[in-house]
Design a protein around this motif. Structure first.
Motif, PDB file in Angstrom:
ATOM      1  N   GLY A   1       0.774  -1.232   0.000  1.00 26.31           N
ATOM      2  CA  GLY A   1       0.000   0.000   0.000  1.00 26.31           C
ATOM      3  C   GLY A   1       0.803   1.278   0.000  1.00 26.31           C
ATOM      4  N   LEU A   2       2.137   1.191  -0.101  1.00 26.02           N
ATOM      5  CA  LEU A   2       2.957   2.401  -0.115  1.00 26.02           C
ATOM      6  C   LEU A   2       3.015   3.040  -1.501  1.00 26.02           C
ATOM      7  CD1 LEU A   2       5.987   1.362   2.131  1.00 26.02           C
ATOM      8  CD2 LEU A   2       3.822   2.429   2.788  1.00 26.02           C
ATOM      9  N   ILE A   3       2.655   2.277  -2.520  1.00 28.36           N
ATOM     10  CA  ILE A   3       2.714   2.735  -3.908  1.00 28.36           C
ATOM     11  C   ILE A   3       1.382   2.397  -4.563  1.00 28.36           C
ATOM     12  CG2 ILE A   3       3.863   2.425  -6.135  1.00 28.36           C
ATOM     13  CD1 ILE A   3       6.355   1.449  -4.519  1.00 28.36           C
ATOM     14  N   ARG A   4       0.779   3.383  -5.230  1.00 24.31           N
ATOM     15  CA  ARG A   4      -0.495   3.114  -5.914  1.00 24.31           C
ATOM     16  C   ARG A   4      -0.253   2.417  -7.252  1.00 24.31           C
ATOM     17  NH1 ARG A   4      -5.189   5.357  -4.761  1.00 24.31           N
ATOM     18  NH2 ARG A   4      -4.183   7.123  -3.700  1.00 24.31           N
ATOM     19  N   ALA A   5       0.710   2.902  -8.017  1.00 22.76           N
ATOM     20  CA  ALA A   5       1.028   2.318  -9.319  1.00 22.76           C
ATOM     21  C   ALA A   5       2.528   2.394  -9.530  1.00 22.76           C
ATOM     22  CB  ALA A   5       0.278   3.036 -10.436  1.00 22.76           C
ATOM     23  N   LEU A   6       3.034   1.465 -10.319  1.00 25.84           N
ATOM     24  CA  LEU A   6       4.480   1.306 -10.484  1.00 25.84           C
ATOM     25  C   LEU A   6       4.845   1.508 -11.953  1.00 25.84           C
ATOM     26  CD1 LEU A   6       7.112   0.547  -9.019  1.00 25.84           C
ATOM     27  CD2 LEU A   6       6.574  -1.857  -9.481  1.00 25.84           C
ATOM     28  N   GLY A   7       5.879   2.312 -12.170  1.00 24.80           N
ATOM     29  CA  GLY A   7       6.384   2.538 -13.519  1.00 24.80           C
ATOM     30  C   GLY A   7       7.895   2.493 -13.545  1.00 24.80           C
ATOM     31  N   VAL A   8       8.451   2.657 -14.732  1.00 21.17           N
ATOM     32  CA  VAL A   8       9.903   2.732 -14.910  1.00 21.17           C
ATOM     33  C   VAL A   8      10.204   3.938 -15.781  1.00 21.17           C
ATOM     34  CG1 VAL A   8      10.414   0.285 -14.567  1.00 21.17           C
ATOM     35  CG2 VAL A   8       9.765   1.107 -16.850  1.00 21.17           C
ATOM     36  N   THR A   9      11.459   4.305 -15.833  1.00 19.54           N
ATOM     37  CA  THR A   9      11.884   5.393 -16.710  1.00 19.54           C
ATOM     38  C   THR A   9      13.064   4.945 -17.548  1.00 19.54           C
ATOM     39  OG1 THR A   9      13.500   6.439 -15.221  1.00 19.54           O
ATOM     40  CG2 THR A   9      11.211   7.055 -14.942  1.00 19.54           C
ATOM     41  N   ASN A  10      13.049   5.377 -18.810  1.00 21.85           N
ATOM     42  CA  ASN A  10      14.177   5.149 -19.715  1.00 21.85           C
ATOM     43  C   ASN A  10      14.518   3.672 -19.890  1.00 21.85           C
ATOM     44  OD1 ASN A  10      14.750   7.995 -20.224  1.00 21.85           O
ATOM     45  ND2 ASN A  10      15.362   8.045 -18.067  1.00 21.85           N
ATOM     46  N   PHE A  11      13.512   2.821 -19.910  1.00 19.75           N
ATOM     47  CA  PHE A  11      13.715   1.410 -20.224  1.00 19.75           C
ATOM     48  C   PHE A  11      13.562   1.215 -21.730  1.00 19.75           C
ATOM     49  CE2 PHE A  11      14.100   0.487 -15.967  1.00 19.75           C
ATOM     50  CZ  PHE A  11      13.979  -0.858 -15.636  1.00 19.75           C
ATOM     51  N   ASP A  12      14.475   0.476 -22.331  1.00 19.30           N
ATOM     52  CA  ASP A  12      14.309   0.105 -23.729  1.00 19.30           C
ATOM     53  C   ASP A  12      13.290  -1.027 -23.832  1.00 19.30           C
ATOM     54  OD1 ASP A  12      15.703  -2.398 -23.241  1.00 19.30           O
ATOM     55  OD2 ASP A  12      17.576  -1.292 -23.376  1.00 19.30           O
ATOM     56  N   ALA A  13      12.919  -1.370 -25.052  1.00 20.57           N
ATOM     57  CA  ALA A  13      11.873  -2.374 -25.254  1.00 20.57           C
ATOM     58  C   ALA A  13      12.278  -3.730 -24.701  1.00 20.57           C
ATOM     59  CB  ALA A  13      11.529  -2.477 -26.739  1.00 20.57           C
ATOM     60  N   ALA A  14      13.536  -4.112 -24.877  1.00 17.01           N
ATOM     61  CA  ALA A  14      13.977  -5.437 -24.442  1.00 17.01           C
ATOM     62  C   ALA A  14      13.881  -5.594 -22.928  1.00 17.01           C
ATOM     63  CB  ALA A  14      15.409  -5.695 -24.908  1.00 17.01           C
ATOM     64  N   HIS A  15      14.289  -4.579 -22.186  1.00 20.26           N
ATOM     65  CA  HIS A  15      14.273  -4.697 -20.726  1.00 20.26           C
ATOM     66  C   HIS A  15      12.885  -4.456 -20.144  1.00 20.26           C
ATOM     67  CE1 HIS A  15      18.614  -4.435 -21.511  1.00 20.26           C
ATOM     68  NE2 HIS A  15      18.705  -5.202 -20.437  1.00 20.26           N
ATOM     69  N   LEU A  16      12.076  -3.654 -20.820  1.00 15.86           N
ATOM     70  CA  LEU A  16      10.687  -3.540 -20.395  1.00 15.86           C
ATOM     71  C   LEU A  16       9.979  -4.883 -20.564  1.00 15.86           C
ATOM     72  CD1 LEU A  16       8.334  -1.818 -19.402  1.00 15.86           C
ATOM     73  CD2 LEU A  16       7.893  -1.186 -21.782  1.00 15.86           C
TER      74      LEU A  16
ATOM     75  N   ILE B   1       6.506  -8.227 -13.213  1.00 22.59           N
ATOM     76  CA  ILE B   1       6.442  -6.915 -12.579  1.00 22.59           C
ATOM     77  C   ILE B   1       5.211  -6.164 -13.107  1.00 22.59           C
ATOM     78  CG2 ILE B   1       7.653  -4.765 -12.140  1.00 22.59           C
ATOM     79  CD1 ILE B   1       9.042  -7.238 -11.016  1.00 22.59           C
ATOM     80  N   PRO B   2       4.337  -5.664 -12.221  1.00 22.12           N
ATOM     81  CA  PRO B   2       3.081  -5.021 -12.654  1.00 22.12           C
ATOM     82  C   PRO B   2       3.272  -3.561 -13.053  1.00 22.12           C
ATOM     83  CG  PRO B   2       3.167  -5.077 -10.261  1.00 22.12           C
ATOM     84  CD  PRO B   2       4.425  -5.775 -10.740  1.00 22.12           C
ATOM     85  N   LEU B   3       3.964  -3.321 -14.134  1.00 22.56           N
ATOM     86  CA  LEU B   3       4.261  -1.971 -14.578  1.00 22.56           C
ATOM     87  C   LEU B   3       3.094  -1.396 -15.383  1.00 22.56           C
ATOM     88  CD1 LEU B   3       7.941  -2.502 -15.772  1.00 22.56           C
ATOM     89  CD2 LEU B   3       7.172  -1.499 -13.611  1.00 22.56           C
ATOM     90  N   VAL B   4       2.861  -0.092 -15.216  1.00 21.83           N
ATOM     91  CA  VAL B   4       1.809   0.574 -15.990  1.00 21.83           C
ATOM     92  C   VAL B   4       2.368   1.681 -16.880  1.00 21.83           C
ATOM     93  CG1 VAL B   4       0.014   0.023 -14.314  1.00 21.83           C
ATOM     94  CG2 VAL B   4       1.233   2.211 -14.125  1.00 21.83           C
TER      95      VAL B   4
END
Length: 491
Positions: A145-160, A168-171
Motif C-alpha cells: 500500500g505504499l505505492i499506488r502504481a508502479l512505472g519505470v523510466t528510460n527502459f528500452d523495449a527489451a528490458h521492459l 512486474i506489474p508496470l503501468v
C-alpha cells in the motif's frame, strides 16, 4: 474559453492529466545553492492545479521538487488532490528489501505522504542485475500500500519486456519522445500495443527548442541551462541544426494553419501516438508559465495532410542512435554534460576481477553464485588477451529462472550478465568474437536471434546456435562467449 485537459486512467483508481507538469527545472534553478521557498513555489503550482493540470512529475534528484509538491499535496488532501509522480534513481548496487524500502520511504517523507501515486524506477546500467531485484521489492511495497502504481523510466523495449514477463506489474515507462527523438515509436510502441504499459513522454519540446523562438535562427554557440544543453545534443544526433530547422519550419506551417503555436503542434504530435498516455511539459517555477498555451493543445487536431508534411521533414533527419534510455547508458551520452557526471561520480562495476589462482597473469570474474563453488568454475577468465565466458543462464537470486516463459527475455538477461563479466575484465561487446547459443525449442529461434542481434548487430561475432534435448529447470536458453582484446600497441 479555457479547455480542461483530458484525463487518462492508469491503474488502481489512478487517473492523470494527459499533460503532466514536469518539475525537473527546479534542479536547474537551485543549482547555485539557492533553494526555492516551498510555500511560494507551491502557490505557483496551484495555478496549474486550478486549470486542470493536476499531475506533477518529479524525481529524487530534482532539487526540492518533492518537498514543494508535498506542500501542495498537504493543502488538498480532502479535495481536488494533485497526482504525484516521482522517481527513484539509486546508484547501481545490491537492492535488498531494506535498501528499496528506504528509497521509497525517503520519497514519502519528502512528499509528506503515506502513498506515492506513481513511483517510477530508473536504473543506470542493466549490467547490474539488481535492477530486477529492486522491481520485485517495489512490487511488494505496492501490495503493501505504499505505492499506488508502479512505472519505470528510460527502459528500452527489451528490458521492459523482461520486467513484464518476469511478473512486474508496470503501468508506465517514461521516455524521451519528440519530433526530433522518435525512437519510442519503434519497438517500444510495439510492445505497448500488446501490453498494459503506456508511455509518459518527456523532452517533447526539446528543452524549448521546438518553438517560434528558434525558427529561422542561427545555431546557438553558448547555452547555460541544463535543459537546452541536453537537447542540443539530441538535435546534433538527429542530423544537426539545418535538419532541425526543416522540422521547425514544417511545424510552423502546421501551427499557422490551426492558429496555434509550434509547441502545441510538437506536443499534439506526441499525444496522438497510440502508446502515449501523457506528455510532460516543464514548468520553470516563478519564472514562466505556459498554462494557457498548453490548454490550446486540445482545441485542434492534426489531419493527414499535417502528418504527411511533418513526416516529410522527419525524413530529412537521422534517427537518434540506439533505443530509448541508451542516452544514459552508452556513448554518445545525450545529457547536459555529455556524460553522467551530473548523476553519478562513476559507474560501479557489477563484479570485480581477481587474479586467477595457479595461473600467473590470468584474471577471473566470480559472480557469487553457489554453483561457482560447488562446480568449481568462474563466470569468465582472461588469459593473455583472450576472455572465455562460461555458459550463462538467466538466473536471479539463488536459483530462480528469470522470465521462465520468454526465451527472448532470458536472452536479454543472459547477455547483460556476459557483458558485466567482460566489463570487469576490461572488455566490451565489441571485443566478442564468438557466441554459442543452446536452446530447447526451435520455435524460439527467431526471438532469441533478435535479442542477440540487439547487442551484436554491428559487431557480428562468429555464432553457433544448437537445439539441445533440454536445459536445467525453466531455462530456455544458455549462452557462452569468447572475446579477444586488441594487442597492446608497442611504446
Amino acid at each position: 474559453m479555457t479547455l480542461m485537459p483530458p484525463r487518462q486512467p492508469l491503474a488502481n483508481g489512478l487517473e492523470i492529466s494527459r499533460i503532466l507538469t514536469g518539475l525537473w527545472q527546479v534542479a536547474d534553478i537551485e543549482k547555485d545553492g539557492t533553494i526555492l521557498d516551498p510555500d511560494a513555489a507551491a502557490d505557483d503550482l496551484e495555478k496549474y492545479l486550478e486549470a486542470g493540470f493536476s499531475t506533477f512529475d518529479m524525481a529524487d534528484h530534482y532539487g526540492s521538487a518533492e518537498i514543494i509538491s508535498g506542500r501542495l499535496l498537504s493543502r488538498h488532501r480532502e479535495s481536488n488532490p494533485p497526482q504525484i509522480c516521482t522517481k527513484w534513481c539509486p546508484e547501481p548496487g545490491p537492492m535488498s528489501a531494506d535498501v528499496v524500502r528506504t528509497g521509497v520511504q525517503d520519497r514519502l517523507d519528502r512528499l509528506n505522504a503515506d502513498k506515492v501515486d506513481l513511483l517510477q524506477f530508473h536504473w543506470w546500467s542493466f549490467e547490474h542485475p539488481a535492477w530486477l531485484d529492486a522491481l520485485h521489492e517495489l512490487a511488494r511495497l505496492k501490495e503493501e500500500g505504499l505505492i499506488r502504481a508502479l512505472g519505470v523510466t528510460n527502459f528500452d523495449a527489451a528490458h521492459l519486456r523482461l520486467a513484464l514477463t518476469d511478473g512486474i506489474p508496470l503501468v508506465t515507462n517514461q521516455v524521451s519522445f519528440s519530433m526530433i527523438d522518435r525512437r519510442a515509436a519503434g519497438p517500444l510502441a510495439e510492445l505497448c500495443a500488446v501490453s498494459d504499459v503506456k508511455l509518459l513522454a518527456y523532452g517533447t519540446l526539446c528543452g524549448g527548442f521546438l518553438s517560434e523562438r528558434w525558427l529561422g535562427k542561427a545555431e546557438p554557440t553558448h547555452l547555460s541551462d541544463w535543459s537546452k544543453m541536453k537537447y542540443k545534443r539530441f538535435i546534433d544526433a538527429a542530423g544537426g541544426w539545418s535538419a532541425f530547422q526543416g522540422i521547425l519550419h514544417a511545424a510552423g506551417d502546421v501551427a499557422k494553419k490551426h492558429g496555434v503555436s509550434i509547441a502545441n503542434v510538437a506536443t499534439r504530435w506526441v499525444l496522438d501516438q497510440p502508446s502515449v498516455a501523457g506528455v510532460i511539459v516543464g514548468a520553470r517555477i516563478g519564472e514562466s508559465e505556459h498554462i494557457a498555451d498548453n490548454a490550446r493543445l486540445f482545441s485542434f487536431s492534426l489531419d493527414q495532410q499535417d502528418r504527411d508534411q511533418l513526416a516529410l521533414a522527419f525524413a530529412g533527419t537521422k534517427d537518434v542512435p540506439g533505443d530509448c534510455g541508451d542516452e544514459y547508458r552508452r556513448p554518445p551520452f545525450l545529457t547536459a554534460s555529455g556524460d553522467l557526471s551530473h548523476h553519478l561520480a562513476e559507474m560501479p562495476l557489477a563484479h570485480n576481477a581477481r587474479n586467477a589462482p595457479h595461473r600467473p597473469g590470468a584474471a577471473q570474474v566470480l559472480t557469487g553464485s553457489d554453483w561457482e563453488e560447488i562446480a568449481g568454475y568462474c563466470r569468465a577468465q582472461k588469459v593473455g588477451n583472450r576472455i572465455l565466458v562460461s555458459g550463462t543462464t538467466a538466473v536471479a537470486g539463488a536459483a530462480r529462472a528469470v522470465a521462465p516463459e520468454d526465451a527472448a527475455a532470458q536472452t536479454t538477461y543472459i547477455l547483460d550478465k556476459i557483458l558485466a563479466a567482460l566489463t570487469a575484465l576490461g572488455a566490451s561487446a565489441k571485443d566478442v568474437v564468438r557466441t554459442r547459443i543452446y536452446i530447447v525449442d526451435e520455435a524460439d529461434v527467431l526471438d532469441i536471434s533478435k535479442a542477440h542481434g540487439r547487442v551484436f548487430a554491428d559487431i557480428k561475432p562468429a555464432n553457433t546456435l544448437v537445439i539441445v534435448a533440454g536445459l536445467i529447470g525453466d531455462h530456455k536458453v544458455e549462452i557462452e562467449a569468447e572475446a579477444v582484446l586488441p594487442e597492446a600497441t608497442p611504446t
